[in-house]
Design an enzyme around this catalytic site. Structure first.
Site: not given
Ligand code: IVH
Length: 257
Positions: A10-11, A43, A64, A104, A220, A244
């Protein structure tokens, strides 16, 4: 259940420009460099899934879950038109032997309103938001119900890849498009943190016009060798950050008690 070959992390979240600058400083310090390029992505407010392809053929897909083990939702994912069943192979870009793609699944704002309108008419409970509607639709036992829900997917990452090694995240996203995956069109390669901050402002400005909900941006590190060197701590990568947006606020009028 399905065990993910590589955990789905997760982030870490940031809400202020200051936190984003701290992230950039941390990344540069850990890498020992003053130049880091970032990829900025919306996101998407949906449900993370993993799609597995063997020799270009979709073989299974999962939620997930807890990041290590998810639910098998292969049959439901097959009903989503933007999930490719077979990948395109190109002369200079073959399809990898095994490819795990992450993305997603989401429901558009219009489709969400329409679904809730129908549910209300049928006396069924409505969904609180498009994310819950997407999650509920994907977990259906009957794929025919999922098929009617008009879900879509944006792909943004990988799990294990056998037989192909991109150098940067941006290059990987370009490959995803060429293989036939749906990749969000509002993605920007930024050469420094100033560009990241200004693109955040741009995405914030178009947030309401987008036909799907986004709850922020994801920053990223572009180079994949840098991502590997940065690694992860406590289930979140050190090479990415969710920047966010403020949550939408609504007012409820209490008419009676
Ligand atoms: S990258 C290690 N990219 O956000 C990288 N996540 O809070 C993890 N999400 O579980 C994911 N848009 O469900 C990534 N462009 C995006 C995203 C994204 C939505 C969601 C995803 C993840 C969550 C993390």
């Amino acid at each position: 259940t399905v065990t993910h070959t590589l955990p789905m992390l997760s982030l870490a979240n940031a809400f202020t420009e200051n936190e984003v600058r701290e992230f950039d400083n941390r990344v540069k310090k850990l890498l020992g460099t003053s130049t880091v390029h970032y990829v900025m992505e919306p996101k998407i407010d949906g449900l993370a899934v993993e799609l597995v392809y063997e020799h270009g053929e979709f073989v299974n897909g999962s939620t997930r879950g807890d990041g290590y083990v998810g639910e098998d939702i292969t049959q439901n994912l097959r009903t989503i038109r933007t999930v490719p069943m077979r990948l395109f192979s190109h002369q200079n870009l073959a399809v990898p032997e095994r490819l795990e793609v992450r993305g997603e699944v989401y429901m558009g704002k219009k489709e969400f309103k329409e679904l809730n309108r129908k549910r209300e008419l049928a006396g069924e409970p409505v969904f609180a938001n498009p994310r819950n509607a997407a999650a509920g639709s994907l977990r259906q036992l009957d794929p025919r119900v999922t098929a009617q829900r008009k879900l879509r997917i944006f792909c943004y990452g990988s799990g294990q890849i056998v037989g192909f090694q991109p150098e940067t995240h941006y290059q990987f996203l370009e490959c995803l498009k060429r293989w036939g995956f749906n990749v969000n069109p509002h993605i920007r390669l930024c050469s420094d943190i100033e560009e990241v901050i200004s693109f955040y402002g741009h995405l914030h400005g178009i947030r309401d016009e987008l036909p799907y909900e986004i709850d922020g941006t994801v920053i990223k590190v572009n180079r994949l060798d840098y991502q590997e060197r940065l690694g992860s701590v406590s289930r979140a990568p050190r090479w990415a950050l969710a920047y966010k947006f403020e949550a939408y606020e609504e007012t409820t009028v209490i008419k009676d008690i």
